[in-house]
Motif scaffolding. Structure first.
Motif, PDB file in Angstrom:
ATOM      1  N   LYS A 191       0.731  -1.239  -0.023  1.00 29.36           N
ATOM      2  CA  LYS A 191       0.172  -0.214  -0.012  1.00 29.36           C
ATOM      3  C   LYS A 191       0.896   1.199  -0.107  1.00 29.36           C
ATOM      4  O   LYS A 191       0.442   2.167  -0.776  1.00 29.36           O
ATOM      5  CB  LYS A 191      -0.823  -0.070   1.124  1.00 29.36           C
ATOM      6  N   ILE A 192       1.979   1.322   0.847  1.00 31.25           N
ATOM      7  CA  ILE A 192       2.788   2.316   0.904  1.00 31.25           C
ATOM      8  C   ILE A 192       3.388   2.707  -0.405  1.00 31.25           C
ATOM      9  O   ILE A 192       3.674   3.855  -0.968  1.00 31.25           O
ATOM     10  CB  ILE A 192       3.905   2.550   2.120  1.00 31.25           C
ATOM     11  N   LEU A 193       4.085   1.643  -1.196  1.00 34.49           N
ATOM     12  CA  LEU A 193       4.507   1.760  -2.321  1.00 34.49           C
ATOM     13  C   LEU A 193       3.693   2.336  -3.457  1.00 34.49           C
ATOM     14  O   LEU A 193       3.978   2.975  -4.422  1.00 34.49           O
ATOM     15  CB  LEU A 193       4.982   0.244  -3.083  1.00 34.49           C
ATOM     16  N   SER A 194       2.238   1.742  -3.573  1.00 30.03           N
ATOM     17  CA  SER A 194       1.216   2.169  -4.302  1.00 30.03           C
ATOM     18  C   SER A 194       0.956   3.910  -4.011  1.00 30.03           C
ATOM     19  O   SER A 194       0.863   4.502  -4.904  1.00 30.03           O
ATOM     20  CB  SER A 194      -0.180   1.573  -3.905  1.00 30.03           C
ATOM     21  N   LEU A 195       1.084   4.143  -2.841  1.00 27.16           N
ATOM     22  CA  LEU A 195       0.956   5.585  -2.538  1.00 27.16           C
ATOM     23  C   LEU A 195       2.100   6.487  -3.095  1.00 27.16           C
ATOM     24  O   LEU A 195       2.043   7.273  -3.763  1.00 27.16           O
ATOM     25  CB  LEU A 195       0.805   5.834  -1.087  1.00 27.16           C
ATOM     26  N   ILE A 196       3.472   5.802  -3.241  1.00 26.87           N
ATOM     27  CA  ILE A 196       4.542   6.743  -3.647  1.00 26.87           C
ATOM     28  C   ILE A 196       4.506   6.643  -5.083  1.00 26.87           C
ATOM     29  O   ILE A 196       4.761   7.811  -5.671  1.00 26.87           O
ATOM     30  CB  ILE A 196       5.916   5.763  -3.033  1.00 26.87           C
ATOM     31  N   ARG A 197       3.715   5.653  -5.657  1.00 27.36           N
ATOM     32  CA  ARG A 197       3.735   5.838  -7.366  1.00 27.36           C
ATOM     33  C   ARG A 197       2.507   6.419  -7.512  1.00 27.36           C
ATOM     34  O   ARG A 197       2.485   6.817  -8.919  1.00 27.36           O
ATOM     35  CB  ARG A 197       3.687   4.451  -7.776  1.00 27.36           C
ATOM     36  N   GLY A 198       1.830   7.091  -6.688  1.00 23.22           N
ATOM     37  CA  GLY A 198       0.592   7.968  -7.174  1.00 23.22           C
ATOM     38  C   GLY A 198      -0.510   7.315  -7.612  1.00 23.22           C
ATOM     39  O   GLY A 198      -1.222   7.886  -8.315  1.00 23.22           O
ATOM     40  N   GLU A 199      -0.510   5.828  -7.395  1.00 23.72           N
ATOM     41  CA  GLU A 199      -1.570   5.113  -7.873  1.00 23.72           C
ATOM     42  C   GLU A 199      -2.871   5.332  -7.088  1.00 23.72           C
ATOM     43  O   GLU A 199      -2.867   5.833  -6.047  1.00 23.72           O
ATOM     44  CB  GLU A 199      -1.445   3.728  -7.892  1.00 23.72           C
ATOM     45  N   ASP A 200      -4.077   5.052  -7.668  1.00 24.38           N
ATOM     46  CA  ASP A 200      -5.390   5.191  -6.962  1.00 24.38           C
ATOM     47  C   ASP A 200      -5.342   4.169  -5.746  1.00 24.38           C
ATOM     48  O   ASP A 200      -5.491   3.032  -6.042  1.00 24.38           O
ATOM     49  CB  ASP A 200      -6.320   5.046  -7.980  1.00 24.38           C
ATOM     50  N   THR A 201      -5.133   4.659  -4.481  1.00 25.79           N
ATOM     51  CA  THR A 201      -5.264   3.786  -3.527  1.00 25.79           C
ATOM     52  C   THR A 201      -6.363   3.865  -2.591  1.00 25.79           C
ATOM     53  O   THR A 201      -6.458   5.389  -2.031  1.00 25.79           O
ATOM     54  CB  THR A 201      -4.099   3.837  -2.696  1.00 25.79           C
ATOM     55  N   PRO A 202      -6.991   3.071  -1.852  1.00 24.25           N
ATOM     56  CA  PRO A 202      -8.356   3.199  -1.008  1.00 24.25           C
ATOM     57  C   PRO A 202      -7.645   3.928   0.143  1.00 24.25           C
ATOM     58  O   PRO A 202      -6.636   3.561   0.886  1.00 24.25           O
ATOM     59  CB  PRO A 202      -8.653   1.887  -0.825  1.00 24.25           C
ATOM     60  N   MET A 203      -8.337   4.792   0.837  1.00 26.25           N
ATOM     61  CA  MET A 203      -8.060   5.401   2.259  1.00 26.25           C
ATOM     62  C   MET A 203      -8.083   4.513   3.380  1.00 26.25           C
ATOM     63  O   MET A 203      -7.153   4.697   4.118  1.00 26.25           O
ATOM     64  CB  MET A 203      -8.957   6.891   2.451  1.00 26.25           C
TER      65      MET A 203
END
Length: 326
Positions: A297-309
């Motif tokens: 999840k943190i890597l998804s956030l770093i890449r700017g991907e659409d990630t559930p809150m």
């Protein structure tokens, strides 16, 4: 010692291409497979800190943990580290020792070390946390607590407590003592208690008394004695396995039999809960799996991907010998 230059030469590509690959940059699939194969063959290990000095985007994830002696936190860290390594990232651990001031300083320290993101294994979220997280300009993920303004990964504390309550009632218990913790810890102090309350709302003639202990269980023996002497329940529902194990010790010191005289349940699914006698009935949370999920999840956030809150990790009820049918 193998260097980036060696990898580039063997792969027939430029050093900058290898550097882009190591920093999760844009590289063709064919080149990526070639570099991966050579890295495996040579046993090359990138120096994360050296990379962080040269690259705008580092491959280091800061992780702030409030306690290193906690089963839940240590298993979560193992899961985070395991998953990050498979993705060419490294974990940098910062310990706050349950000191909120130290926790704030740890956030700033990790930012100065140019981490790509921060995973905060939280026990409490304050306004100061929110202010700092908004200021630092890198992704932050909460694990174990939830806030509507920060991406969060939580254990399903409410539903787990609801299921524990249903099970306790199904065993015929009508005089129940619930031993919880301070409500500053929303997940353990509030969500578990509220889930348990909800499960007994329509159960009829149930008498439940709520009590509170601190994280070190310093007053647990006196609390248990007070509960037995003034309330005399048939079961004690404990907000953590650690509390439950402390309660069992206190009960045995009074010559009371578990579960013949008094039943016990916990939350967590710690390994110790299976080793003690009788085995502790508990809601088991999958901390290592949650750590794996937190890393992704943190890597998804770093890449700017659409990630559930909000992401919710699962649980199951482990039925052991510490609860009897009344």
């Amino acid at each position: 010692m193998t260097t980036i230059g060696d990898i580039a030469k063997l792969a027939g590509v430029a050093k900058s291409t290898v550097s882009r690959y190591l920093n999760d940059g844009s590289v063709s699939e064919a080149t990526k497979r070639k570099i991966q194969h050579i890295i495996r063959e040579t046993g090359y290990t990138p120096n994360a800190f050296a990379q962080s000095l040269k690259a705008k985007k580092t491959n280091i994830i800061g992780t702030i943990v409030p306690r290193l002696d906690s089963y839940a936190f240590s298993r979560t860290l193992i899961g985070i580290d395991e998953e990050l390594k498979t993705r060419n990232y490294q974990m940098l651990i910062s310990h706050s020792n349950l000191d909120l001031e130290q926790e704030m300083e740890n956030i700033h320290s990790l930012v100065r070390q140019k981490v790509a993101g921060i995973i905060l294994l939280a026990t409490e979220i304050t306004e100061r946390h929110l202010e700092i997280i908004k200021q630092i300009g890198i992704p932050v993920l909460l694990v174990g607590q939830q806030h509507e303004e920060i991406p969060s990964l939580i254990h399903n504390d409410y539903e787990a407590a609801y299921e524990v309550g249903k099970y306790v009632i199904s065993k015929g218990h009508q005089r129940i003592a619930y031993i919880g913790v301070n409500e500053k810890n929303v997940a353990v102090g509030i969500d578990r208690k509220e889930g348990f309350k909800k499960s007994i709302e329509s159960a009829g003639d149930i008498d439940v008394q709520f009590y509170e202990t601190n994280r070190k269980n310093e007053k647990l023996f006196s609390i248990v004695s007070e509960i037995i002497d003034t309330f005399n329940p048939s079961i004690m529902v404990c907000a953590t396995d650690n509390i439950a194990i402390g309660v069992m010790k206190a009960i045995y010191s009074r010559g009371i039999s578990i579960p013949n005289d008094l039943s016990i349940t916990g939350f967590g699914g710690y390994e110790m809960a299976e080793m003690i006698h009788p085995g502790l009935t508990t809601a088991k949370f999958y901390y290592k799996n949650a750590g794996n999920l937190a890393a992704r999840k943190i890597l998804s956030l770093i890449r700017g991907e659409d990630t559930p809150m909000k992401t919710v990790s699962g649980f199951e009820i482990i039925y052991r010998e510490s609860v009897r049918k009344v």
